[in-house]
Design a protein around this motif. Structure first.
Motif, PDB file in Angstrom:
ATOM      1  N   VAL A  28       0.822  -1.215   0.000  1.00  0.00           N
ATOM      2  CA  VAL A  28       0.000   0.000   0.000  1.00  0.00           C
ATOM      3  C   VAL A  28       0.853   1.261   0.000  1.00  0.00           C
ATOM      4  CG1 VAL A  28      -1.824   1.264   1.197  1.00  0.00           C
ATOM      5  CG2 VAL A  28      -1.797  -1.243   1.272  1.00  0.00           C
ATOM      6  N   GLU A  29       0.434   2.233  -0.814  1.00  0.00           N
ATOM      7  CA  GLU A  29       1.018   3.573  -0.800  1.00  0.00           C
ATOM      8  C   GLU A  29      -0.091   4.581  -0.510  1.00  0.00           C
ATOM      9  OE1 GLU A  29       3.599   4.764  -3.962  1.00  0.00           O
ATOM     10  OE2 GLU A  29       4.216   2.689  -4.369  1.00  0.00           O
ATOM     11  N   ILE A  30       0.274   5.683   0.141  1.00  0.00           N
ATOM     12  CA  ILE A  30      -0.698   6.714   0.519  1.00  0.00           C
ATOM     13  C   ILE A  30      -0.287   8.061  -0.077  1.00  0.00           C
ATOM     14  CG2 ILE A  30      -1.681   8.058   2.425  1.00  0.00           C
ATOM     15  CD1 ILE A  30      -1.364   5.596   4.192  1.00  0.00           C
ATOM     16  N   GLU A  31      -1.269   8.769  -0.631  1.00  0.00           N
ATOM     17  CA  GLU A  31      -1.099  10.160  -1.038  1.00  0.00           C
ATOM     18  C   GLU A  31      -2.202  10.963  -0.364  1.00  0.00           C
ATOM     19  OE1 GLU A  31       1.294  11.494  -2.552  1.00  0.00           O
ATOM     20  OE2 GLU A  31       2.275   9.902  -3.723  1.00  0.00           O
ATOM     21  N   THR A  32      -1.846  12.076   0.272  1.00  0.00           N
ATOM     22  CA  THR A  32      -2.834  12.869   1.008  1.00  0.00           C
ATOM     23  C   THR A  32      -3.259  14.139   0.274  1.00  0.00           C
ATOM     24  OG1 THR A  32      -1.051  13.981   2.211  1.00  0.00           O
ATOM     25  CG2 THR A  32      -2.019  12.019   3.228  1.00  0.00           C
ATOM     26  N   ASP A  33      -2.686  14.386  -0.891  1.00  0.00           N
ATOM     27  CA  ASP A  33      -3.012  15.569  -1.682  1.00  0.00           C
ATOM     28  C   ASP A  33      -3.599  15.126  -3.019  1.00  0.00           C
ATOM     29  OD1 ASP A  33      -2.602  18.595  -2.346  1.00  0.00           O
ATOM     30  OD2 ASP A  33      -1.699  17.509  -4.026  1.00  0.00           O
ATOM     31  N   GLY A  34      -4.669  15.794  -3.457  1.00  0.00           N
ATOM     32  CA  GLY A  34      -5.323  15.391  -4.683  1.00  0.00           C
ATOM     33  C   GLY A  34      -4.439  15.473  -5.908  1.00  0.00           C
ATOM     34  N   ILE A  35      -3.715  16.574  -6.056  1.00  0.00           N
ATOM     35  CA  ILE A  35      -2.869  16.763  -7.244  1.00  0.00           C
ATOM     36  C   ILE A  35      -1.755  15.731  -7.295  1.00  0.00           C
ATOM     37  CG2 ILE A  35      -1.262  18.336  -8.385  1.00  0.00           C
ATOM     38  CD1 ILE A  35      -2.985  20.648  -7.357  1.00  0.00           C
ATOM     39  N   GLN A  36      -1.058  15.534  -6.184  1.00  0.00           N
ATOM     40  CA  GLN A  36       0.009  14.550  -6.152  1.00  0.00           C
ATOM     41  C   GLN A  36      -0.544  13.130  -6.285  1.00  0.00           C
ATOM     42  OE1 GLN A  36       3.346  15.072  -6.283  1.00  0.00           O
ATOM     43  NE2 GLN A  36       3.389  12.845  -6.576  1.00  0.00           N
ATOM     44  N   GLY A  37      -1.716  12.905  -5.685  1.00  0.00           N
ATOM     45  CA  GLY A  37      -2.336  11.597  -5.796  1.00  0.00           C
ATOM     46  C   GLY A  37      -2.649  11.239  -7.235  1.00  0.00           C
ATOM     47  N   GLU A  38      -3.164  12.214  -7.984  1.00  0.00           N
ATOM     48  CA  GLU A  38      -3.455  11.971  -9.396  1.00  0.00           C
ATOM     49  C   GLU A  38      -2.177  11.676 -10.177  1.00  0.00           C
ATOM     50  OE1 GLU A  38      -6.399  14.329 -11.834  1.00  0.00           O
ATOM     51  OE2 GLU A  38      -4.518  15.013 -12.749  1.00  0.00           O
ATOM     52  N   LYS A  39      -1.121  12.449  -9.916  1.00  0.00           N
ATOM     53  CA  LYS A  39       0.151  12.225 -10.608  1.00  0.00           C
ATOM     54  C   LYS A  39       0.674  10.811 -10.352  1.00  0.00           C
ATOM     55  CE  LYS A  39       1.757  17.044 -10.638  1.00  0.00           C
ATOM     56  NZ  LYS A  39       2.779  18.003 -10.121  1.00  0.00           N
ATOM     57  N   THR A  40       0.616  10.399  -9.088  1.00  0.00           N
ATOM     58  CA  THR A  40       1.107   9.063  -8.732  1.00  0.00           C
ATOM     59  C   THR A  40       0.256   7.983  -9.391  1.00  0.00           C
ATOM     60  OG1 THR A  40       1.890   9.886  -6.599  1.00  0.00           O
ATOM     61  CG2 THR A  40       1.615   7.509  -6.814  1.00  0.00           C
TER      62      THR A  40
END
Length: 216
Positions: A28-40
């Motif tokens: 599992v990986e976590i992104e807490t920001d929408g913009i960075q989450g989309e990039k990832t």
């Protein structure tokens, strides 16, 4: 090991999801920001994405839409909003399922497992379809020839009836909602609604079942 991306700005919820998923054998990986989450999500390959709706930078609806334009990966929306319109919008943009906060972690794990398995089955069916013959008892589906035989006799099915039958026969033992079947066979950009499924199921039963009222 199956990999999952969580895009969630609430750290407590994200870490709770991660802990339960990792305990069940997922990476599992976590992104807490929408913009960075989309990039990832667009840069890396995951087996499933868990996506919150209310995010900083860009909301989950937009992320879902952008991911679906680029990738065919299962997406589960996690939301605290009770508005049916929002949930329908999320599914219409390509999400595979949704779960409401607060949720039972066991339910989340069950849905994650189910959608990964469904996705893998669909990929296999798509890969093998060019040379596939599906047989269930007296029913024989010759996919490349677009033919259906019952007791050796050809049965004429319309295109969507055929596609729906192939989808169900390729995934035996799995229960699908009408909404999921509509999305998988018709696509959410098509006109119509889930009631279309009931009509087509009835037509298929009338054509392939000896007793349509008691389908086998």
């Amino acid at each position: 090991m199956k990999s999952i991306l969580i895009i969630e700005d609430d750290t407590y919820i994200a870490e709770l999801e991660r802990d339960y998923l990792e305990a069940n054998g997922y990476d599992v990986e976590i992104e807490t920001d929408g913009i960075q989450g989309e990039k990832t999500a667009l840069k890396e390959d995951y087996d499933l994405i868990i996506l919150d709706i209310m995010l900083p930078g860009i909301n989950g609806f937009e992320i879902c839409r952008h991911i679906r334009q680029e990738k065919n990966v299962p997406i589960i929306i996690v939301t605290a909003r009770q508005d049916d319109v929002d949930l329908i919008r999320g599914l219409g943009l390509g999400a595979d399922d949704y779960i409401m906060k607060p949720f039972n972690p066991s339910e989340l794990i069950a849905r994650v497992k189910a959608h990964i398995e469904i996705h893998e089955r669909l990929k296999k069916v798509s890969k093998d379809r060019t040379e596939e013959i599906i047989e269930h008892g007296e029913l024989k589906i010759m996919v490349p020839e677009h033919k259906v035989l019952v007791k050796g006799q050809e049965v004429e099915l319309r295109n969507k009836e055929f596609e729906l039958l192939v989808f169900l026969a390729s995934n035996p033992g799995i229960v699908y909602s009408k909404e999921t079947l509509f999305e998988r066979v018709w696509g959410w950009d098509s006109t119509g609604d889930a009631a279309t499924i009931a009509v087509h199921i009835n037509r298929i039963r009338e054509k392939i079942e000896p007793m349509p009222s008691e389908p086998q």
